[in-house]
Motif scaffolding. Sequence first.
Motif, PDB file in Angstrom:
ATOM      1  N   LEU A   1       0.660  -1.076  -0.082  1.00  9.03           N
ATOM      2  CA  LEU A   1       0.018  -0.322  -0.027  1.00  9.03           C
ATOM      3  C   LEU A   1       1.387   1.727  -0.129  1.00  9.03           C
ATOM      4  O   LEU A   1       0.918   2.296  -0.040  1.00  9.03           O
ATOM      5  CB  LEU A   1      -0.607  -0.184   1.192  1.00  9.03           C
ATOM      6  N   SER A   2       2.237   1.117   0.190  1.00  5.10           N
ATOM      7  CA  SER A   2       3.051   2.090   0.849  1.00  5.10           C
ATOM      8  C   SER A   2       3.677   2.856  -0.520  1.00  5.10           C
ATOM      9  O   SER A   2       3.955   4.102  -0.650  1.00  5.10           O
ATOM     10  CB  SER A   2       4.445   2.039   1.083  1.00  5.10           C
ATOM     11  N   PHE A   3       3.108   1.840  -2.632  1.00  2.00           N
ATOM     12  CA  PHE A   3       3.411   1.996  -3.037  1.00  2.00           C
ATOM     13  C   PHE A   3       2.011   2.887  -3.765  1.00  2.00           C
ATOM     14  O   PHE A   3       2.258   2.914  -5.133  1.00  2.00           O
ATOM     15  CB  PHE A   3       3.888   0.812  -3.587  1.00  2.00           C
ATOM     16  N   THR A   4       0.802   2.688  -3.349  1.00  2.00           N
ATOM     17  CA  THR A   4      -0.447   2.944  -3.734  1.00  2.00           C
ATOM     18  C   THR A   4      -1.495   4.525  -3.247  1.00  2.00           C
ATOM     19  O   THR A   4      -0.369   4.633  -2.164  1.00  2.00           O
ATOM     20  CB  THR A   4      -1.149   1.972  -3.789  1.00  2.00           C
TER      21      THR A   4
ATOM     22  N   GLN B   1      -5.569   8.916   3.940  1.00  2.00           N
ATOM     23  CA  GLN B   1      -4.809   9.274   3.007  1.00  2.00           C
ATOM     24  C   GLN B   1      -3.777   7.845   3.317  1.00  2.00           C
ATOM     25  O   GLN B   1      -2.925   8.105   3.363  1.00  2.00           O
ATOM     26  CB  GLN B   1      -3.673   9.867   2.865  1.00  2.00           C
ATOM     27  N   MET B   2      -4.386   5.631   3.657  1.00  2.00           N
ATOM     28  CA  MET B   2      -3.679   5.255   3.966  1.00  2.00           C
ATOM     29  C   MET B   2      -2.740   4.820   3.167  1.00  2.00           C
ATOM     30  O   MET B   2      -1.384   3.798   3.662  1.00  2.00           O
ATOM     31  CB  MET B   2      -5.330   3.478   3.312  1.00  2.00           C
ATOM     32  N   GLY B   3      -2.281   5.061   2.171  1.00  2.00           N
ATOM     33  CA  GLY B   3      -1.272   4.625   1.373  1.00  2.00           C
ATOM     34  C   GLY B   3      -0.217   5.441   1.330  1.00  2.00           C
ATOM     35  O   GLY B   3       1.588   5.089   2.039  1.00  2.00           O
ATOM     36  N   TYR B   4      -0.386   6.927   1.991  1.00  2.00           N
ATOM     37  CA  TYR B   4       0.951   7.331   2.091  1.00  2.00           C
ATOM     38  C   TYR B   4       1.045   7.208   4.038  1.00  2.00           C
ATOM     39  O   TYR B   4       2.204   7.509   4.653  1.00  2.00           O
ATOM     40  CB  TYR B   4       0.455   9.376   2.103  1.00  2.00           C
TER      41      TYR B   4
END
Length: 329
Positions: free
Chosen positions: A68-71, A292-295
């Motif tokens: 998720l950190s890349f999305t 902003q769960m990915g961020y």
Amino acid sequence: MTTDTQTPGGAPTATSGRPAVSRTTRGARPGATALSRRETRAGYGFLTPWLIGFLGLTIGPMLISLYLSFTKYNIFQPPQWIGLDNYVRMFTQDQVFLKSVGVTLQYVLIGTPIKLAGALAVAMLLNYFTRGSGFFRSAFYAPSLIGASVSVAIVWRAMFTTGGPVDNSLSFFGIDLGGWVGNVDLAIPMMIILAVWQFGAPMVIFLAGLKQIPTELYEAAEVDGAGPIRKFWNVTVPMLSSVIFFNLLLETIHAFQVFGSAFIISNGSGSPGGMLNFITLYMYKRGFSDGQMGYASAIAWVVVIFVAIVAVIMFRTSKSWVHYSGDSR
């Protein structure tokens, strides 16, 4: 090399110089192997619940958050792959994130040494004065059990607010600072005092380490004319270096994880002036308040990597000042 031996019937037989292996020994090997296998299966059986929890509740979520950190992901829509955009934004565009890193480092670098120094001082006093040490050990350790609770954070906020007990006590001595909760210059000191108040856990570990130091070392130091300060630096600190390193590592990692008290005291905003906006609180706000769960996942992994680097540096540098029992140094 062979030798002739006489059988009970009188017929000689040739035997080698090698020790004979009895049938009993040969027959015991398969049974021992089967027993060992049963014990191994039993061990893995007892470990299975922990392994399931470790894979499902730790490794699994970590891998998902890494993805998720890349999305770009807001929980309500499918994640969209954006590559390293979250990380680039974090270090080049997000000034609030950089300020939260500075606030967290200030808290860690100042609060952790003061907390450990206080814990060691109290541990040395309890080690010297044995009367009533059991009661004081329990009394000093109690804040560590309840320090992270919501109730303590609420009480702490009430104590340091304008017109609270701390403000009134300082005003009695002519020191008018006002409330610490809304003061930009006093918010971090307030949090550091809360951290130092919870020194019970490292104190107990220090006390256990102090009791393992042989008294003969202090007696030899006295014979050499060493005073209390020299005995502390030349006997106590070297013999306690491994315990100091252990507490330093744990308390540093724990300081990077401060969240609950900052959230309650600042009402989840990180105020005043962002001085309570620790990196964990900022990560929470980005993930759950702003969606902003990915961020937020990217921030979490930056924290993990940074703490891992700090731990590696501490282990590498410990070789020059940490001494273990039996170490030739």
